[in-house]
Design a protein around this motif. Structure first.
Motif, PDB file in Angstrom:
ATOM      1  N   TRP A 253       0.841  -1.203   0.000  1.00  0.00           N
ATOM      2  CA  TRP A 253       0.000   0.000   0.000  1.00  0.00           C
ATOM      3  C   TRP A 253       0.870   1.244   0.000  1.00  0.00           C
ATOM      4  O   TRP A 253       0.571   2.199  -0.677  1.00  0.00           O
ATOM      5  N   HIS A 254       1.912   1.203   0.797  1.00  0.00           N
ATOM      6  CA  HIS A 254       2.729   2.412   0.924  1.00  0.00           C
ATOM      7  C   HIS A 254       3.813   2.426  -0.143  1.00  0.00           C
ATOM      8  O   HIS A 254       4.830   1.746  -0.028  1.00  0.00           O
ATOM      9  N   THR A 255       3.584   3.196  -1.188  1.00  0.00           N
ATOM     10  CA  THR A 255       4.616   3.360  -2.198  1.00  0.00           C
ATOM     11  C   THR A 255       4.343   4.688  -2.893  1.00  0.00           C
ATOM     12  O   THR A 255       3.200   5.060  -3.113  1.00  0.00           O
ATOM     13  N   THR A 256       5.432   5.427  -3.188  1.00  0.00           N
ATOM     14  CA  THR A 256       5.232   6.809  -3.627  1.00  0.00           C
ATOM     15  C   THR A 256       4.667   6.926  -5.038  1.00  0.00           C
ATOM     16  O   THR A 256       4.171   7.971  -5.418  1.00  0.00           O
TER      17      THR A 256
ATOM     18  N   TYR B 216       9.274  11.511 -11.324  1.00  0.00           N
ATOM     19  CA  TYR B 216       9.704  12.814 -10.840  1.00  0.00           C
ATOM     20  C   TYR B 216      10.775  13.393 -11.770  1.00  0.00           C
ATOM     21  O   TYR B 216      10.718  14.560 -12.172  1.00  0.00           O
ATOM     22  N   ASN B 217      11.718  12.544 -12.138  1.00  0.00           N
ATOM     23  CA  ASN B 217      12.764  13.022 -13.041  1.00  0.00           C
ATOM     24  C   ASN B 217      12.247  13.281 -14.435  1.00  0.00           C
ATOM     25  O   ASN B 217      12.681  14.208 -15.114  1.00  0.00           O
ATOM     26  N   PHE B 218      11.297  12.453 -14.872  1.00  0.00           N
ATOM     27  CA  PHE B 218      10.699  12.717 -16.181  1.00  0.00           C
ATOM     28  C   PHE B 218      10.029  14.082 -16.177  1.00  0.00           C
ATOM     29  O   PHE B 218      10.205  14.872 -17.101  1.00  0.00           O
ATOM     30  N   SER B 219       9.269  14.378 -15.115  1.00  0.00           N
ATOM     31  CA  SER B 219       8.534  15.647 -15.101  1.00  0.00           C
ATOM     32  C   SER B 219       9.487  16.834 -15.152  1.00  0.00           C
ATOM     33  O   SER B 219       9.277  17.763 -15.929  1.00  0.00           O
ATOM     34  N   GLY B 220      10.550  16.779 -14.357  1.00  0.00           N
ATOM     35  CA  GLY B 220      11.512  17.885 -14.365  1.00  0.00           C
ATOM     36  C   GLY B 220      12.225  18.004 -15.693  1.00  0.00           C
ATOM     37  O   GLY B 220      12.406  19.099 -16.228  1.00  0.00           O
ATOM     38  N   THR B 221      12.640  16.853 -16.228  1.00  0.00           N
ATOM     39  CA  THR B 221      13.372  16.859 -17.484  1.00  0.00           C
ATOM     40  C   THR B 221      12.515  17.371 -18.622  1.00  0.00           C
ATOM     41  O   THR B 221      12.948  18.202 -19.424  1.00  0.00           O
ATOM     42  N   PHE B 222      11.276  16.890 -18.691  1.00  0.00           N
ATOM     43  CA  PHE B 222      10.428  17.313 -19.807  1.00  0.00           C
ATOM     44  C   PHE B 222      10.100  18.804 -19.702  1.00  0.00           C
ATOM     45  O   PHE B 222      10.118  19.514 -20.709  1.00  0.00           O
ATOM     46  N   THR B 223       9.836  19.271 -18.489  1.00  0.00           N
ATOM     47  CA  THR B 223       9.539  20.698 -18.324  1.00  0.00           C
ATOM     48  C   THR B 223      10.727  21.538 -18.772  1.00  0.00           C
ATOM     49  O   THR B 223      10.564  22.531 -19.495  1.00  0.00           O
ATOM     50  N   SER B 224      11.931  21.119 -18.379  1.00  0.00           N
ATOM     51  CA  SER B 224      13.100  21.903 -18.777  1.00  0.00           C
ATOM     52  C   SER B 224      13.304  21.819 -20.286  1.00  0.00           C
ATOM     53  O   SER B 224      13.734  22.791 -20.912  1.00  0.00           O
ATOM     54  N   GLY B 225      12.966  20.679 -20.888  1.00  0.00           N
ATOM     55  CA  GLY B 225      13.084  20.546 -22.341  1.00  0.00           C
ATOM     56  C   GLY B 225      12.150  21.505 -23.057  1.00  0.00           C
ATOM     57  O   GLY B 225      12.548  22.180 -24.018  1.00  0.00           O
ATOM     58  N   VAL B 226      10.917  21.596 -22.579  1.00  0.00           N
ATOM     59  CA  VAL B 226       9.962  22.528 -23.191  1.00  0.00           C
ATOM     60  C   VAL B 226      10.469  23.962 -23.031  1.00  0.00           C
ATOM     61  O   VAL B 226      10.399  24.766 -23.963  1.00  0.00           O
ATOM     62  N   ALA B 227      11.027  24.253 -21.851  1.00  0.00           N
ATOM     63  CA  ALA B 227      11.560  25.597 -21.628  1.00  0.00           C
ATOM     64  C   ALA B 227      12.709  25.886 -22.591  1.00  0.00           C
ATOM     65  O   ALA B 227      12.789  26.979 -23.171  1.00  0.00           O
ATOM     66  N   ALA B 228      13.576  24.895 -22.783  1.00  0.00           N
ATOM     67  CA  ALA B 228      14.718  25.105 -23.683  1.00  0.00           C
ATOM     68  C   ALA B 228      14.245  25.329 -25.112  1.00  0.00           C
ATOM     69  O   ALA B 228      14.763  26.208 -25.816  1.00  0.00           O
ATOM     70  N   VAL B 229      13.253  24.554 -25.547  1.00  0.00           N
ATOM     71  CA  VAL B 229      12.715  24.735 -26.898  1.00  0.00           C
ATOM     72  C   VAL B 229      12.123  26.135 -27.026  1.00  0.00           C
ATOM     73  O   VAL B 229      12.345  26.832 -28.020  1.00  0.00           O
ATOM     74  N   THR B 230      11.407  26.565 -25.993  1.00  0.00           N
ATOM     75  CA  THR B 230      10.791  27.894 -26.032  1.00  0.00           C
ATOM     76  C   THR B 230      11.855  28.985 -26.148  1.00  0.00           C
ATOM     77  O   THR B 230      11.724  29.904 -26.972  1.00  0.00           O
ATOM     78  N   LEU B 254       3.250  26.567 -26.551  1.00  0.00           N
ATOM     79  CA  LEU B 254       4.449  26.230 -25.764  1.00  0.00           C
ATOM     80  C   LEU B 254       4.252  26.679 -24.319  1.00  0.00           C
ATOM     81  O   LEU B 254       4.609  25.962 -23.369  1.00  0.00           O
ATOM     82  N   GLY B 255       3.661  27.836 -24.153  1.00  0.00           N
ATOM     83  CA  GLY B 255       3.389  28.359 -22.809  1.00  0.00           C
ATOM     84  C   GLY B 255       2.447  27.450 -22.038  1.00  0.00           C
ATOM     85  O   GLY B 255       2.649  27.193 -20.853  1.00  0.00           O
ATOM     86  N   LYS B 256       1.432  26.948 -22.741  1.00  0.00           N
ATOM     87  CA  LYS B 256       0.498  26.040 -22.076  1.00  0.00           C
ATOM     88  C   LYS B 256       1.203  24.770 -21.623  1.00  0.00           C
ATOM     89  O   LYS B 256       0.971  24.277 -20.517  1.00  0.00           O
ATOM     90  N   LEU B 257       2.068  24.258 -22.512  1.00  0.00           N
ATOM     91  CA  LEU B 257       2.809  23.043 -22.149  1.00  0.00           C
ATOM     92  C   LEU B 257       3.679  23.284 -20.923  1.00  0.00           C
ATOM     93  O   LEU B 257       3.752  22.459 -20.009  1.00  0.00           O
ATOM     94  N   LEU B 258       4.344  24.442 -20.930  1.00  0.00           N
ATOM     95  CA  LEU B 258       5.233  24.775 -19.829  1.00  0.00           C
ATOM     96  C   LEU B 258       4.448  24.885 -18.525  1.00  0.00           C
ATOM     97  O   LEU B 258       4.843  24.347 -17.488  1.00  0.00           O
ATOM     98  N   PHE B 259       3.327  25.548 -18.607  1.00  0.00           N
ATOM     99  CA  PHE B 259       2.443  25.716 -17.447  1.00  0.00           C
ATOM    100  C   PHE B 259       1.983  24.347 -16.940  1.00  0.00           C
ATOM    101  O   PHE B 259       2.070  24.027 -15.752  1.00  0.00           O
ATOM    102  N   ALA B 260       1.516  23.520 -17.878  1.00  0.00           N
ATOM    103  CA  ALA B 260       0.966  22.222 -17.495  1.00  0.00           C
ATOM    104  C   ALA B 260       2.038  21.328 -16.879  1.00  0.00           C
ATOM    105  O   ALA B 260       1.829  20.708 -15.830  1.00  0.00           O
ATOM    106  N   PHE B 261       3.211  21.274 -17.505  1.00  0.00           N
ATOM    107  CA  PHE B 261       4.212  20.329 -17.010  1.00  0.00           C
ATOM    108  C   PHE B 261       4.920  20.834 -15.768  1.00  0.00           C
ATOM    109  O   PHE B 261       5.383  20.034 -14.956  1.00  0.00           O
ATOM    110  N   SER B 262       4.990  22.149 -15.618  1.00  0.00           N
ATOM    111  CA  SER B 262       5.519  22.665 -14.361  1.00  0.00           C
ATOM    112  C   SER B 262       4.592  22.270 -13.225  1.00  0.00           C
ATOM    113  O   SER B 262       5.026  21.864 -12.137  1.00  0.00           O
ATOM    114  N   ILE B 268       3.987  15.798  -8.743  1.00  0.00           N
ATOM    115  CA  ILE B 268       4.814  14.630  -8.446  1.00  0.00           C
ATOM    116  C   ILE B 268       5.703  14.908  -7.234  1.00  0.00           C
ATOM    117  O   ILE B 268       5.876  14.065  -6.354  1.00  0.00           O
ATOM    118  N   TRP B 269       6.262  16.110  -7.169  1.00  0.00           N
ATOM    119  CA  TRP B 269       7.122  16.467  -6.024  1.00  0.00           C
ATOM    120  C   TRP B 269       6.324  16.332  -4.733  1.00  0.00           C
ATOM    121  O   TRP B 269       6.767  15.733  -3.753  1.00  0.00           O
TER     122      TRP B 269
END
Lengths: 475, 401
Positions: A253-256, B216-230, B254-262, B268-269
């Motif tokens: 149950w507990h997993t992030t 978590y890493n995907f979200s950060g990486t993709f957001t930064s990728g969209v920012a870099a493209v912008t 692009l702004g919407k994507l950045l907003f959404a993924f940020s 996730i954080w």
């Protein structure tokens, strides 16, 4: 929206429909008296509903002891059903809100029914926590307000309280969103009906809609705002449902990963249910030109994507349990795969991970019968996923002396059947009272892809392309 | 449309290749050289400090490339028309996967400086690490690192190559081929990226684990990728390269994507934090405790501020997403934020107590920034700035966001 449509786009609505064709096609089934099939379906679904009502009445009068719960397994069938139904609802909001923000025009043919499904599924879900309280007449105690019971307050740190708020908000916004979307169509029905009673009914609900530019403008603004508000709800509801489990310290149950994993699973199961219902509806009501193979394919692709996320979550959990070196984590997963409930785990894996992979093949995606069967398999698989997570994790806890098994009683099974009865009964009534396809929205996409489908446009501001047909290509 | 294919011939009026002033290229090259000099002297003078920063910068570079490649892939499989007019920018940026991949492979030389589990004597004294030895051992780790780099480079190359081929031949079937490549790449990417981020970053603290770490890493990486493209799109537009093709509608999306993924990143954080805080299991909370003490606690606020609070508030109005100036600034904030986020993930292991900033942090940043600019610009010159024969182009040029 674009001034030009790519040659890769195919028309969304087939059969060269005119505006009035759309109104007629969608509204006509509402004018006719229901056919034999509808009555048969209604008889079956309402019988299921009454069976469920009888079971719940007996359970409320007698007590939770009528269920198979024991000291070790305190949550099992009921919460499984609760999570299952909440998940089903998610496809509706995804189609109506997120796909709207993503400008996915194909949503127009299915959004009305999917949103209706959302509302009915949330109603079904809501029953289970309430009857689990044992004294459902005290259910209002979960609402925090200054009271004369001490005062007795809810525990604001409990995810169960968050759940009450999340689902309450979700239900309200979904209902409002659905209703707002219905207004122009209700006005259409009001204007074309001959019956005085119906005119009153639809007239009252359509809030004096007059179809002027100004009303449309306001309508579209409200619709966009509601879509924006509903989008975080798609995510938050199942996130909070997942917290009901993940905030605990029970292995399994507990997993992030639970929050995004539950959301993906919810959309996955919801789309399977949309497919199940829409495939029946398009066949019975002859909506093949509105809910085309293209729609079924698109939903199939969403199933691949969300199913892939679910599979990835299974894999992550399994891998991290092994990687963690934590013997309790490891045991939880070994128990799932090879323990007394292994059959449930393997049903889950075959239905949710293996079967959707068939949809990679275009031949399968465009075969309506196969897609229908796959959607049923996914429905079953996603029910078992919740059973695997909730029940199996509980049966064997830290102390082997308290290990126990769980089996549902007939009362619990009857309650589950009853929830399906409620869902189907509501859906069948919906098909009789309201237009199943959003007339106003479909009219907006009627010409989409039509022109480019017949002859690619050659003029353009920057590209003056010369096209020539090359035989032997693919779509 | 089952039996026919359309062939579109390239009109002569569109720009053939892009040329950049040699001065810009020289400047980027200079950055690369200066950064390299920093790094080399860092390795000689203060190697324990420079290795984690090299890991950070390498992951950043490969992440920018992957995110750009993933954006292109997703636009193909979702039939997104809008991106077509600016797709050459993420395509060029995807070349960073080669450089970043190579960087990560070169980092294998520092494996003993980075990873506690790579020392046999540490493992011998640690029961938990012995249980993890099946996964955390140097040979297997190296094989995995090389495999990630090779797989990602292969698919990025195929995607970009097929897209460029269409400029010459005009075959619509190439779009369909790329759709298939993109679908497979998406699967390969998701399967490998989460585990790569666990390998490279999560295993820095080998006792700790979190199942959401890959996402978590995907979200950060993709957001930064969209920012870099912008940033790149705006920079090109300001210099007149994409001026006629990129309209405010493209920026808006692009702004919407950045907003959404940020916001997705924040979600996730928060999910990770809340669940670990709530369950309060010592094995898990150790990670956040280290990041809540003294200076790191303040730093955590910066992480949230740069990655979510500022972009969320700044990009809320529609007009902000359509404004070149606002979007550029917010994108830069997000790019800085991603560095802060990675610093927050990687450095506390090596810098217990409080974070500090020195030239050894700066060196890898300069090198990474120079490399990303150089690689992207060089790659942009290799093909037309607009995918002239893409069947979605007309749609992209005339769409309203």
């Amino acid at each position: 929206m674009s001034d030009h449509t790519s040659i890769l786009r195919s028309p969304l609505i087939l059969g060269n429909k005119s505006y009035s064709d759309v109104t007629e096609d969608v509204a006509l089934p509402l004018d006719r008296s229901p056919g034999k099939e509808w009555w048969m379906a209604f008889a079956v679904s309402s019988s299921m509903l009454f069976l469920g009502l009888a079971a719940v009445t007996y359970q409320v009068m007698t007590g939770i002891g009528t269920w198979g719960l024991n000291n070790t397994v305190g949550w099992a069938f009921d919460i499984t059903n609760f999570v299952f139904w909440i998940g089903i609802g998610h496809a509706g909001t995804l189609i109506s809100a997120i796909l709207f923000l993503f400008r996915q025009k194909w949503r127009t043919s299915v959004n009305r029914s999917a949103e209706a499904m959302t509302i009915f599924a949330v109603i079904c879900a809501g029953i289970f926590p309430i009857i689990h309280m044992g004294r459902p007449w005290l259910a209002f105690w979960v609402v925090p307000y200054p009271n004369l019971r001490g005062p007795l307050w809810v525990n604001f740190r409990s995810p169960l309280v968050w759940d009450m708020f999340a689902i309450g908000t979700y239900f309200t916004i979904s209902l409002v969103f659905w209703f707002v979307g219905l207004i122009p169509d209700l006005a259409t029905l009001r204007d074309r009906t001959a019956s005085n009673i119906k005119k009153k009914f639809y007239g009252l609900l359509s809030l004096g809609w007059d179809g002027s530019n100004r009303t449309w403008l306001r309508y579209e603004t409200v619709y966009l705002l509601l879509a924006g508000l509903a989008t975080p709800l798609v995510v938050s509801v199942h996130t909070i449902v997942s917290w009901d489990f993940a905030t605990s310290v029970i292995p399994g149950w507990h997993t992030t990963i639970f929050p995004p994993y539950f959301v993906a699973g919810a959309v996955f199961s919801g789309f399977a249910m949309v497919l199940t219902l829409m495939i029946i509806a398009r066949t019975v009501l002859h909506f093949e030109e509105y809910i085309t193979l293209h729609h079924i394919e698109s939903m199939g692709k969403i199933i691949i994507a969300t199913g892939g996320m679910v599979a990835l979550a299974y894999l992550t959990e399994l891998f991290v349990a092994m990687y963690s070196g934590n013997e309790y984590e490891r045991f939880a997963f070994i128990n799932r795969m090879f323990g007394p409930y292994a059959w449930a785990y393997w049903i889950m894996v075959s239905c949710n991970v293996l079967s959707p992979q068939l949809l990679w093949l275009k031949k399968v995606r465009t075969n309506v019968t196969l897609v229908f069967l796959l959607s049923l398999a996914i429905n079953v698989g996603m029910w078992f996923e919740r059973f695997v997570i909730i029940t199996i994790s509980l049966t064997r806890d830290y102390l082997p002396a308290s290990w126990d098994v769980y089996a549902p009683t007939l009362i619990e099974i009857a309650t589950l059947i009853g929830s399906f009865g409620l869902f189907l009964t509501l859906f069948l009534l919906f098909t009789r009272i309201l237009p199943m396809i959003a007339i106003g929205e479909v009219k907006g996409v009627l010409s989409y892809g039509r022109a480019s489908h017949e002859a690619p446009k050659a003029e353009g501001r920057y590209v003056s392309a010369a096209h020539e047909r090359v035989p032997g290509g693919v779509r | 449309m089952a039996e026919t294919t359309y062939r579109i011939q390239a009109p002569a009026s569109l720009p053939v290749t892009t040329e950049f002033s040699p001065r810009a290229l020289r400047m980027f090259l200079l950055l690369v050289l200066a950064g390299s000099a920093f790094v080399v002297s860092g390795l000689a003078l203060d190697s324990p400090r420079i290795w984690p920063n090299l890991l950070l910068a390498g992951f950043y570079v490969v992440g920018i490339g992957l995110a750009a490649g993933f954006l292109v892939a997703v636009s193909y499989i979702s039939n997104a028309g809008w991106l077509t007019a600016i797709r050459r920018v993420p395509e060029a940026m995807a070349s960073n996967v080669y450089v970043g991949g190579l960087w990560m492979i070169m980092l294998l030389a520092g494996v003993h400086s980075l990873y506690e589990w790579s020392h046999t004597e540490t493992v011998a004294a640690d029961a938990l690490l012995q249980k993890k030895e099946f996964w955390l051992n140097v040979p297997f780790f190296s094989v995995r690192t090389i495999a990630y780099a090779v797989l990602w480079s292969l698919f990025t190359y195929l995607l970009v190559h097929t897209s460029r081929l269409q400029d010459e031949t005009g075959e619509v079937t190439l779009t369909l081929r790329n759709r298939a490549i993109a679908a497979v790449f998406t699967v390969v990417f998701t399967l490998t990226f989460w585990i790569a981020s666990m390998d490279w970053i999560m295993s820095l603290e080998p006792h700790w684990y979190s199942t959401i770490f890959g996402i978590y890493n995907f979200s950060g990486t993709f957001t930064s990728g969209v920012a870099a493209v912008t940033v790149a799109v705006i920079a090109l537009r300001r210099r007149g390269y994409l001026k006629e093709f990129v309209r405010d509608d493209h920026l808006h999306d692009l702004g919407k994507l950045l907003f959404a993924f940020s916001t997705f990143w924040m979600y996730i954080w928060f999910s990770q934090y809340l669940l670990i805080w709530y369950a309060n299991i010592p094995e898990e909370t150790a990670y956040f405790l280290k990041r809540e003490t003294a200076g790191w606690g303040t730093f955590t606020i910066l992480v949230l501020l740069f990655n979510w609070v500022i972009p969320f508030i700044a990009l809320m109005p529609r007009s902000a997403k359509r404004s070149e100036g606002v979007l550029l600034r917010v994108s830069i904030v997000v790019l800085v934020g991603h560095w802060i986020d990675l610093f927050w993930m990687i450095l506390p292991t090596f810098m217990p107590g409080s974070p500090s900033f020195s030239i050894w942090e700066l060196g890898p940043i300069v090198l990474a920034a120079g490399l990303v600019c150089l690689v992207t610009v060089r790659s942009l010159t290799r093909a037309r700035l607009i995918p002239v024969n893409d069947p979605m182009l007309l749609e992209s040029l005339t769409y309203h966001s």
